[in-house]
Design a protein around this motif. Structure first.
Motif, PDB file in Angstrom:
ATOM      1  N   SER A 138       0.685  -1.234  -0.264  1.00  8.63           N
ATOM      2  CA  SER A 138       0.101   0.008   0.583  1.00  8.63           C
ATOM      3  C   SER A 138       1.303   1.167  -0.228  1.00  8.63           C
ATOM      4  O   SER A 138       2.052   1.358   0.363  1.00  8.63           O
ATOM      5  CB  SER A 138      -0.909  -0.020   0.846  1.00  8.63           C
ATOM      6  N   ILE A 139       0.427   2.049  -0.066  1.00  2.00           N
ATOM      7  CA  ILE A 139       1.018   3.303  -0.088  1.00  2.00           C
ATOM      8  C   ILE A 139       1.157   3.934   1.573  1.00  2.00           C
ATOM      9  O   ILE A 139       2.353   4.530   1.753  1.00  2.00           O
ATOM     10  CB  ILE A 139       0.768   4.594  -1.305  1.00  2.00           C
ATOM     11  N   ALA A 140       0.438   3.503   1.692  1.00  8.18           N
ATOM     12  CA  ALA A 140       0.681   3.827   3.247  1.00  8.18           C
ATOM     13  C   ALA A 140       1.961   3.561   3.737  1.00  8.18           C
ATOM     14  O   ALA A 140       2.418   3.977   5.081  1.00  8.18           O
ATOM     15  CB  ALA A 140      -0.822   3.238   4.268  1.00  8.18           C
ATOM     16  N   GLY A 141       2.627   2.212   3.304  1.00  2.00           N
ATOM     17  CA  GLY A 141       3.408   1.430   3.268  1.00  2.00           C
ATOM     18  C   GLY A 141       5.130   3.107   3.764  1.00  2.00           C
ATOM     19  O   GLY A 141       6.250   2.522   4.114  1.00  2.00           O
ATOM     20  N   LEU A 142       5.059   3.774   2.588  1.00  6.38           N
ATOM     21  CA  LEU A 142       5.933   4.391   2.350  1.00  6.38           C
ATOM     22  C   LEU A 142       5.371   5.940   2.836  1.00  6.38           C
ATOM     23  O   LEU A 142       5.920   6.691   4.171  1.00  6.38           O
ATOM     24  CB  LEU A 142       5.802   4.833   1.251  1.00  6.38           C
ATOM     25  N   THR A 143       4.153   6.217   2.940  1.00  2.55           N
ATOM     26  CA  THR A 143       3.695   7.890   3.559  1.00  2.55           C
ATOM     27  C   THR A 143       3.480   7.831   5.325  1.00  2.55           C
ATOM     28  O   THR A 143       3.277   8.581   5.685  1.00  2.55           O
ATOM     29  CB  THR A 143       2.483   8.617   2.498  1.00  2.55           C
ATOM     30  N   GLY A 144       3.265   6.166   5.566  1.00  3.15           N
ATOM     31  CA  GLY A 144       2.010   6.246   6.701  1.00  3.15           C
ATOM     32  C   GLY A 144       0.123   6.398   6.414  1.00  3.15           C
ATOM     33  O   GLY A 144      -0.051   6.937   5.497  1.00  3.15           O
ATOM     34  N   ALA A 145      -0.139   6.088   7.581  1.00  3.85           N
ATOM     35  CA  ALA A 145      -1.889   6.446   7.661  1.00  3.85           C
ATOM     36  C   ALA A 145      -1.759   6.642   8.902  1.00  3.85           C
ATOM     37  O   ALA A 145      -1.929   5.969  10.177  1.00  3.85           O
ATOM     38  CB  ALA A 145      -2.359   5.051   7.247  1.00  3.85           C
ATOM     39  N   ALA A 146      -2.302   8.390   8.720  1.00  2.42           N
ATOM     40  CA  ALA A 146      -3.261   8.448  10.997  1.00  2.42           C
ATOM     41  C   ALA A 146      -4.363   7.592  10.724  1.00  2.42           C
ATOM     42  O   ALA A 146      -5.276   7.183  10.294  1.00  2.42           O
ATOM     43  CB  ALA A 146      -3.962   9.753  10.526  1.00  2.42           C
ATOM     44  N   LEU A 147      -4.127   6.878  12.521  1.00  2.00           N
ATOM     45  CA  LEU A 147      -5.533   5.849  12.728  1.00  2.00           C
ATOM     46  C   LEU A 147      -5.711   4.906  12.376  1.00  2.00           C
ATOM     47  O   LEU A 147      -6.078   4.136  12.180  1.00  2.00           O
ATOM     48  CB  LEU A 147      -6.495   6.647  12.435  1.00  2.00           C
ATOM     49  N   ALA A 148      -4.328   4.395  11.735  1.00  2.00           N
ATOM     50  CA  ALA A 148      -4.231   3.483  11.165  1.00  2.00           C
ATOM     51  C   ALA A 148      -2.450   2.848  10.963  1.00  2.00           C
ATOM     52  O   ALA A 148      -1.863   2.250   9.864  1.00  2.00           O
ATOM     53  CB  ALA A 148      -4.223   3.396   9.620  1.00  2.00           C
ATOM     54  N   GLY A 149      -1.918   2.938  12.457  1.00  2.00           N
ATOM     55  CA  GLY A 149      -0.553   2.766  12.226  1.00  2.00           C
ATOM     56  C   GLY A 149       0.207   1.394  11.513  1.00  2.00           C
ATOM     57  O   GLY A 149       0.929   0.760  11.382  1.00  2.00           O
ATOM     58  N   PRO A 150      -0.574   0.318  12.705  1.00  2.00           N
ATOM     59  CA  PRO A 150       0.029  -1.237  12.581  1.00  2.00           C
ATOM     60  C   PRO A 150      -0.477  -1.327  10.476  1.00  2.00           C
ATOM     61  O   PRO A 150       0.339  -2.130  10.203  1.00  2.00           O
ATOM     62  CB  PRO A 150      -1.412  -1.474  13.074  1.00  2.00           C
ATOM     63  N   TYR A 151      -1.725  -0.716  10.643  1.00  2.00           N
ATOM     64  CA  TYR A 151      -1.924  -1.036   8.992  1.00  2.00           C
ATOM     65  C   TYR A 151      -0.477  -0.662   7.833  1.00  2.00           C
ATOM     66  O   TYR A 151      -0.015  -1.404   7.320  1.00  2.00           O
ATOM     67  CB  TYR A 151      -3.190  -0.240   8.263  1.00  2.00           C
ATOM     68  N   ALA A 152      -0.460   0.549   8.073  1.00  2.00           N
ATOM     69  CA  ALA A 152       1.127   1.363   7.612  1.00  2.00           C
ATOM     70  C   ALA A 152       1.496   0.576   8.106  1.00  2.00           C
ATOM     71  O   ALA A 152       3.026  -0.024   6.854  1.00  2.00           O
ATOM     72  CB  ALA A 152       1.389   2.698   8.274  1.00  2.00           C
ATOM     73  N   ALA A 153       2.295   0.039   9.168  1.00  2.00           N
ATOM     74  CA  ALA A 153       3.870  -0.562   9.304  1.00  2.00           C
ATOM     75  C   ALA A 153       3.657  -2.031   8.583  1.00  2.00           C
ATOM     76  O   ALA A 153       4.753  -2.173   7.950  1.00  2.00           O
ATOM     77  CB  ALA A 153       3.759  -1.376  10.878  1.00  2.00           C
ATOM     78  N   SER A 154       2.402  -3.007   8.728  1.00  2.00           N
ATOM     79  CA  SER A 154       2.055  -4.195   7.742  1.00  2.00           C
ATOM     80  C   SER A 154       2.691  -3.847   6.526  1.00  2.00           C
ATOM     81  O   SER A 154       2.788  -4.718   6.299  1.00  2.00           O
ATOM     82  CB  SER A 154       1.011  -4.432   8.638  1.00  2.00           C
ATOM     83  N   LYS A 155       2.118  -2.623   6.096  1.00  2.00           N
ATOM     84  CA  LYS A 155       2.624  -2.964   3.996  1.00  2.00           C
ATOM     85  C   LYS A 155       3.862  -2.149   4.049  1.00  2.00           C
ATOM     86  O   LYS A 155       4.398  -2.780   3.376  1.00  2.00           O
ATOM     87  CB  LYS A 155       1.623  -1.885   4.002  1.00  2.00           C
ATOM     88  N   ALA A 156       4.248  -1.161   5.250  1.00  2.00           N
ATOM     89  CA  ALA A 156       5.618  -1.121   4.947  1.00  2.00           C
ATOM     90  C   ALA A 156       6.851  -2.421   5.068  1.00  2.00           C
ATOM     91  O   ALA A 156       7.791  -2.605   4.655  1.00  2.00           O
ATOM     92  CB  ALA A 156       6.507   0.211   6.006  1.00  2.00           C
ATOM     93  N   GLY A 157       6.204  -3.017   6.188  1.00  2.00           N
ATOM     94  CA  GLY A 157       7.394  -4.497   6.534  1.00  2.00           C
ATOM     95  C   GLY A 157       7.192  -5.580   4.489  1.00  2.00           C
ATOM     96  O   GLY A 157       7.708  -6.202   4.698  1.00  2.00           O
ATOM     97  N   MET A 158       6.037  -4.959   4.442  1.00  2.00           N
ATOM     98  CA  MET A 158       5.267  -5.924   2.825  1.00  2.00           C
ATOM     99  C   MET A 158       6.916  -5.808   1.925  1.00  2.00           C
ATOM    100  O   MET A 158       7.253  -6.236   1.212  1.00  2.00           O
ATOM    101  CB  MET A 158       4.441  -6.034   2.601  1.00  2.00           C
ATOM    102  N   VAL A 159       7.141  -4.055   2.070  1.00  2.00           N
ATOM    103  CA  VAL A 159       8.462  -3.333   0.674  1.00  2.00           C
ATOM    104  C   VAL A 159       9.583  -4.234   1.439  1.00  2.00           C
ATOM    105  O   VAL A 159      10.244  -4.775   0.698  1.00  2.00           O
ATOM    106  CB  VAL A 159       7.810  -1.873   1.338  1.00  2.00           C
ATOM    107  N   ALA A 160       9.992  -4.103   2.543  1.00  2.00           N
ATOM    108  CA  ALA A 160      11.100  -4.771   2.957  1.00  2.00           C
ATOM    109  C   ALA A 160      11.617  -6.394   2.419  1.00  2.00           C
ATOM    110  O   ALA A 160      12.734  -7.205   2.664  1.00  2.00           O
ATOM    111  CB  ALA A 160      11.146  -4.881   4.104  1.00  2.00           C
ATOM    112  N   LEU A 161      10.637  -6.657   3.002  1.00  2.00           N
ATOM    113  CA  LEU A 161       9.783  -8.778   2.406  1.00  2.00           C
ATOM    114  C   LEU A 161      10.585  -8.389   1.249  1.00  2.00           C
ATOM    115  O   LEU A 161      10.778  -8.931   0.755  1.00  2.00           O
ATOM    116  CB  LEU A 161       8.573  -9.113   2.856  1.00  2.00           C
TER     117      LEU A 161
END
Length: 244
Positions: A138-161
């Protein structure tokens, strides 16, 4: 007669997953659609335009035993995996100041840990012949997402994977890439549509939601691109939101 190319889609009953199933069926793949929702898979099979090349397998990416069983079933049936697309995921609002351990655990278990399990077990089959893995981040994996930190972190983790597995799996002839959708017109986004339309769409240069098939088109390209030299990428498809 050549063996059919086999594509595995997780979260196949969702909006993006269904669009990917349709595109890869049209591309000549035998598609194995997986999802935790058995009824949704049955409905998907009924409306499929090419049922003989579509198999459905109930699989919960959050349950590693379920993933192991599904991978063993597929290996016994086809002995190969050419494409793996990880669409399975959930979104849940969680405030940074709210104690909601259950929601945090659910989002990370499905989006991130589930992607790891699926890549491990289906990737082991793919390693015999090589192939393509596409993670739906998700683009949230790059930009973050207010009120959805765990979601953004999970999607950033997918980029790292994606980047980590691209390095590790290259010797096996496997390329690994990710797509980073912005806001897509799917059932997942429906509860937030009015808010997104008012506050987010003005920041999207194209001023609209993506359609699932637009995301699926990029996934299809990554899944069928002939050169293995395209690997380790994370491609935004967000209407320009990331450049704002």
């Amino acid at each position: 007669m050549s063996e059919p190319r086999v594509a595995i889609i997780t979260g196949a009953a969702g909006g993006i997953g269904r669009a990917v199933v349709r595109r890869l069926l049209r591309g000549g793949f035998h598609v194995v659609a997986t999802d935790h929702a058995a009824e949704s898979l049955r409905e998907l099979a009924q409306v499929s335009e090419d049922q003989p090349r579509l198999s459905c397998e109930v699989m919960d990416v959050a349950d590693v035993d379920s993933v192991r069983r599904a991978a063993a079933n597929l290996d016994a049936a086809w002995h190969r995996v050419d494409v793996l697309v990880t669409c399975a995921g959930v979104f849940q609002q969680v405030s940074a100041l709210k104690d909601d351990a259950e929601a945090v655990e659910r989002v990370l278990r499905i989006n991130l840990t589930g992607t790891l399990h699926v890549t491990t077990h289906f990737g082991a089959i793919m390693a015999r012949t090589g192939g393509r893995i596409v993670h739906v981040s998700s683009i949230a994996g790059l930009t973050g997402a207010a009120l959805a930190g765990p979601y953004a972190a999970s999607k950033a983790g997918m980029v790292a994977l994606t980047q980590s597995h691209a390095r590790e799996l290259a010797p096996h002839g496997i390329s690994v890439n990710a797509v980073l959708p912005g806001y897509v017109d799917t059932p997942m986004a429906a509860p937030m549509r009015a808010t997104l339309q008012q506050f987010v769409m003005p920041r999207v240069p194209l001023r609209r939601f993506a359609q699932p098939d637009e995301v699926a088109e990029v996934i299809e390209f990554l899944a069928t691109c002939k050169t293995p030299y395209l690997t380790g990428t994370a491609i935004p498809i967000d209407g320009g939101l990331h450049v704002g």
